[in-house]
Motif scaffolding. Sequence first.
Motif, PDB file in Angstrom:
ATOM      1  N   ALA A 132      22.797  43.595  87.487  1.00  0.00           N
ATOM      2  CA  ALA A 132      21.628  42.748  87.229  1.00  0.00           C
ATOM      3  C   ALA A 132      20.357  43.406  87.721  1.00  0.00           C
ATOM      4  O   ALA A 132      20.345  44.088  88.747  1.00  0.00           O
ATOM      5  CB  ALA A 132      21.800  41.392  87.912  1.00  0.00           C
ATOM      6  N   GLN A 133      19.262  43.164  86.986  1.00  0.00           N
ATOM      7  CA  GLN A 133      17.936  43.641  87.374  1.00  0.00           C
ATOM      8  C   GLN A 133      16.917  42.974  86.467  1.00  0.00           C
ATOM      9  O   GLN A 133      17.204  42.688  85.305  1.00  0.00           O
ATOM     10  CB  GLN A 133      17.830  45.162  87.257  1.00  0.00           C
ATOM     11  CG  GLN A 133      16.463  45.717  87.661  1.00  0.00           C
ATOM     12  CD  GLN A 133      16.442  47.233  87.711  1.00  0.00           C
ATOM     13  OE1 GLN A 133      16.786  47.832  88.716  1.00  0.00           O
ATOM     14  NE2 GLN A 133      16.054  47.850  86.602  1.00  0.00           N
ATOM     15  N   GLY A 134      15.709  42.726  87.006  1.00  0.00           N
ATOM     16  CA  GLY A 134      14.666  42.164  86.157  1.00  0.00           C
ATOM     17  C   GLY A 134      13.721  41.257  86.907  1.00  0.00           C
ATOM     18  O   GLY A 134      13.874  40.996  88.107  1.00  0.00           O
ATOM     19  N   SER A 135      12.721  40.751  86.196  1.00  0.00           N
ATOM     20  CA  SER A 135      11.705  39.872  86.769  1.00  0.00           C
ATOM     21  C   SER A 135      12.191  38.432  86.752  1.00  0.00           C
ATOM     22  O   SER A 135      12.791  37.970  85.777  1.00  0.00           O
ATOM     23  CB  SER A 135      10.401  39.987  85.969  1.00  0.00           C
ATOM     24  OG  SER A 135       9.913  41.316  86.011  1.00  0.00           O
ATOM     25  N   LEU A 136      11.881  37.722  87.819  1.00  0.00           N
ATOM     26  CA  LEU A 136      12.363  36.351  87.979  1.00  0.00           C
ATOM     27  C   LEU A 136      11.441  35.342  87.299  1.00  0.00           C
ATOM     28  O   LEU A 136      10.217  35.527  87.257  1.00  0.00           O
ATOM     29  CB  LEU A 136      12.476  35.981  89.455  1.00  0.00           C
ATOM     30  CG  LEU A 136      13.775  36.369  90.184  1.00  0.00           C
ATOM     31  CD1 LEU A 136      13.864  37.866  90.382  1.00  0.00           C
ATOM     32  CD2 LEU A 136      13.856  35.650  91.517  1.00  0.00           C
ATOM     33  N   VAL A 137      12.054  34.288  86.808  1.00  0.00           N
ATOM     34  CA  VAL A 137      11.331  33.122  86.319  1.00  0.00           C
ATOM     35  C   VAL A 137      11.594  32.002  87.315  1.00  0.00           C
ATOM     36  O   VAL A 137      12.728  31.539  87.455  1.00  0.00           O
ATOM     37  CB  VAL A 137      11.799  32.711  84.911  1.00  0.00           C
ATOM     38  CG1 VAL A 137      11.064  31.451  84.456  1.00  0.00           C
ATOM     39  CG2 VAL A 137      11.582  33.843  83.921  1.00  0.00           C
ATOM     40  N   VAL A 138      10.540  31.566  88.018  1.00  0.00           N
ATOM     41  CA  VAL A 138      10.673  30.560  89.068  1.00  0.00           C
ATOM     42  C   VAL A 138       9.930  29.303  88.636  1.00  0.00           C
ATOM     43  O   VAL A 138       8.729  29.357  88.327  1.00  0.00           O
ATOM     44  CB  VAL A 138      10.128  31.073  90.414  1.00  0.00           C
ATOM     45  CG1 VAL A 138      10.277  30.011  91.504  1.00  0.00           C
ATOM     46  CG2 VAL A 138      10.854  32.350  90.816  1.00  0.00           C
ATOM     47  N   GLY A 139      10.636  28.159  88.618  1.00  0.00           N
ATOM     48  CA  GLY A 139      10.023  26.913  88.190  1.00  0.00           C
ATOM     49  C   GLY A 139       9.228  26.230  89.276  1.00  0.00           C
ATOM     50  O   GLY A 139       8.303  25.472  88.997  1.00  0.00           O
ATOM     51  N   GLY A 140       9.561  26.459  90.552  1.00  0.00           N
ATOM     52  CA  GLY A 140       8.868  25.794  91.648  1.00  0.00           C
ATOM     53  C   GLY A 140       7.768  26.660  92.221  1.00  0.00           C
ATOM     54  O   GLY A 140       7.684  27.868  91.978  1.00  0.00           O
ATOM     55  N   SER A 157      12.396  28.847  95.998  1.00  0.00           N
ATOM     56  CA  SER A 157      13.236  29.919  96.538  1.00  0.00           C
ATOM     57  C   SER A 157      14.434  30.232  95.635  1.00  0.00           C
ATOM     58  O   SER A 157      15.330  30.965  96.039  1.00  0.00           O
ATOM     59  CB  SER A 157      13.737  29.524  97.931  1.00  0.00           C
ATOM     60  OG  SER A 157      14.440  28.296  97.882  1.00  0.00           O
ATOM     61  N   VAL A 158      14.455  29.674  94.436  1.00  0.00           N
ATOM     62  CA  VAL A 158      15.519  29.947  93.463  1.00  0.00           C
ATOM     63  C   VAL A 158      14.881  30.283  92.123  1.00  0.00           C
ATOM     64  O   VAL A 158      13.938  29.612  91.695  1.00  0.00           O
ATOM     65  CB  VAL A 158      16.471  28.741  93.305  1.00  0.00           C
ATOM     66  CG1 VAL A 158      17.526  29.039  92.239  1.00  0.00           C
ATOM     67  CG2 VAL A 158      17.122  28.392  94.628  1.00  0.00           C
ATOM     68  N   GLY A 159      15.370  31.327  91.470  1.00  0.00           N
ATOM     69  CA  GLY A 159      14.832  31.728  90.176  1.00  0.00           C
ATOM     70  C   GLY A 159      15.929  32.161  89.212  1.00  0.00           C
ATOM     71  O   GLY A 159      17.098  32.279  89.598  1.00  0.00           O
ATOM     72  N   ARG A 160      15.538  32.357  87.972  1.00  0.00           N
ATOM     73  CA  ARG A 160      16.478  32.777  86.925  1.00  0.00           C
ATOM     74  C   ARG A 160      15.964  34.047  86.265  1.00  0.00           C
ATOM     75  O   ARG A 160      14.753  34.301  86.205  1.00  0.00           O
ATOM     76  CB  ARG A 160      16.614  31.688  85.860  1.00  0.00           C
ATOM     77  CG  ARG A 160      17.237  30.403  86.344  1.00  0.00           C
ATOM     78  CD  ARG A 160      18.730  30.404  86.172  1.00  0.00           C
ATOM     79  NE  ARG A 160      19.134  30.460  84.778  1.00  0.00           N
ATOM     80  CZ  ARG A 160      20.398  30.541  84.374  1.00  0.00           C
ATOM     81  NH1 ARG A 160      21.374  30.600  85.267  1.00  0.00           N
ATOM     82  NH2 ARG A 160      20.706  30.583  83.101  1.00  0.00           N
ATOM     83  N   ILE A 161      16.904  34.836  85.754  1.00  0.00           N
ATOM     84  CA  ILE A 161      16.561  36.003  84.942  1.00  0.00           C
ATOM     85  C   ILE A 161      17.342  35.879  83.639  1.00  0.00           C
ATOM     86  O   ILE A 161      18.536  36.209  83.593  1.00  0.00           O
ATOM     87  CB  ILE A 161      16.900  37.333  85.641  1.00  0.00           C
ATOM     88  CG1 ILE A 161      16.274  37.386  87.037  1.00  0.00           C
ATOM     89  CG2 ILE A 161      16.411  38.509  84.807  1.00  0.00           C
ATOM     90  CD1 ILE A 161      16.601  38.664  87.793  1.00  0.00           C
ATOM     91  N   PRO A 162      16.730  35.370  82.579  1.00  0.00           N
ATOM     92  CA  PRO A 162      17.452  35.260  81.303  1.00  0.00           C
ATOM     93  C   PRO A 162      17.845  36.641  80.771  1.00  0.00           C
ATOM     94  O   PRO A 162      17.010  37.532  80.645  1.00  0.00           O
ATOM     95  CB  PRO A 162      16.428  34.584  80.378  1.00  0.00           C
ATOM     96  CG  PRO A 162      15.445  33.935  81.295  1.00  0.00           C
ATOM     97  CD  PRO A 162      15.371  34.811  82.505  1.00  0.00           C
ATOM     98  N   GLY A 163      19.125  36.814  80.500  1.00  0.00           N
ATOM     99  CA  GLY A 163      19.602  38.112  80.025  1.00  0.00           C
ATOM    100  C   GLY A 163      19.383  39.217  81.035  1.00  0.00           C
ATOM    101  O   GLY A 163      19.205  40.383  80.654  1.00  0.00           O
ATOM    102  N   GLY A 164      19.414  38.880  82.317  1.00  0.00           N
ATOM    103  CA  GLY A 164      19.083  39.857  83.352  1.00  0.00           C
ATOM    104  C   GLY A 164      20.222  40.731  83.813  1.00  0.00           C
ATOM    105  O   GLY A 164      20.035  41.567  84.694  1.00  0.00           O
TER     106      GLY A 164
END
Length: 360
Positions: A132-140, A157-164
Motif C-alpha cells: 500500500a502507498q498513496g495520499s489519504l482521504v480524511v473525512g474529519g 485520525s483515520v483515513g482511506r486510500i481508494p485503490g491504494g
Amino acid sequence: MALTLLVFCAEVSAERIKDIASVAGVRSNQLIGYGLVVGLDGTGDQTTQSPFTTQSFNNMLKQFGITVPEGTRMQMKNVAAVMIQADLPAFSKPGQKLDVTVSSISNAKSLRGGSLLMSELKGLDGKTYAVAQGSLVVGGFGVEGGDGSNITVNVPSVGRIPGGAFVERVVPNSFANGQPIVFNLHQADFTTANRLATAINDMLGPDVARPMDAVSVRVNAPVDPAQRVDFLALLENIEVKPGEEPARVVINSRTGTIVVGQHVRVSPVAITHGSLTVSISEDFDVSQPAPFSQGQTVVTPDSNIEVDEEINPMFKFAPGATLEDIVKSVNNVGASPADLMAILEALKQSGALKADLMVI
C-alpha cells in the motif's frame, strides 16, 4: 410518550441462492500492515511520547544509506505511525487494486493532508499479499485556538486510500480442485437447507444435491474449472423460498425498539397496566413576629405531596392470540417502550408468551 416501533415479518418470498448462501472456500481475507504517514501539517506524533515512530523513521532512512547520529533528538511533527487494514477479495490476482484504511496508533491529532509511504500488508500466515502507498482521504478535521479551545468533526485520525494497495500474491482456494461444491447458508435452518437441495434437484435431476445439516448443502459439480464456473452461475440464480423464522421477540433496551415475529402467540391471559406518579413540591414561608416583640424572623418550609395513579383497564388475550391482537391491545393501554418491555417479560415469565425473548 416515546414511540415504540413494532415490526413484524411479512410473508417469506423466494430468494436466489446467491443471496442466502455462500460457496465454501470462496471468501475474502483480512490483511494488516504497519507504516508511516508523512507530510502532515504539524499534526503528527509527539515523538517524545512515541519512540517507535522515531525508530521506524530511522530504520527507513537506513535503507537509503542515511544514518542519524545517536543521541539526536528528533521532533517529527509531520510524521505519524499508523496501522493499515484491507480486505483481499476471493480470486484476487496480482496487479489488482484494493481500498485500504489507515488509522493512527499514537497521539497524532490528524492525518489530513498526509501520504502513506510504501507498506507491506500481511495475512495471518505472515506472508505479504499486498503493498500500500498513496495520499489519504480524511473525512474529519480538528481546529485548535491559541487559548486552548478546540473543535473536532468526525475522526481526523483515520483515513482511506481508494485503490491504494496492489495485490502481490494469490490466495489459494479449493474452488478448482474438482471436489463437490458446498453451499453454506447465511442463517442455519433445516427447512431452508432441504428446500435448497430440492430446488437444485428439480432443475438438474435427482441426487445432484444433498443437505448435510442445517447450514451446508453438497452439490456434485463438473471437474473442469470452466464448466464449474458455468455450473455455479446456473445454480446461484435458482430461487428458493427460505423457511420461516421461529417465533421470537427482540428488544433493544437502549433505543426502545421492539421487533415481534409473525408467529408469536400468547396463551389466554389477562393483563392490567398502570403507573404511580408521586410529586413533591417545596415552598418556603417567612414568619415575621409582631412589631416591637421579642420574636425572631424565621423561614418555615411548606411541603406539598401529590399522588397520581393512572388507572388503565385490564385487557385479555383469547386462546391463540396473534401478533395483531397483541399490538392492538398494548396500544390501547398506551404503554411506553419501557412499560411494553416489562409486559413482554412478565408474559414470558408466566409462560403465556410462546416465543423466544431476546434482549440486546
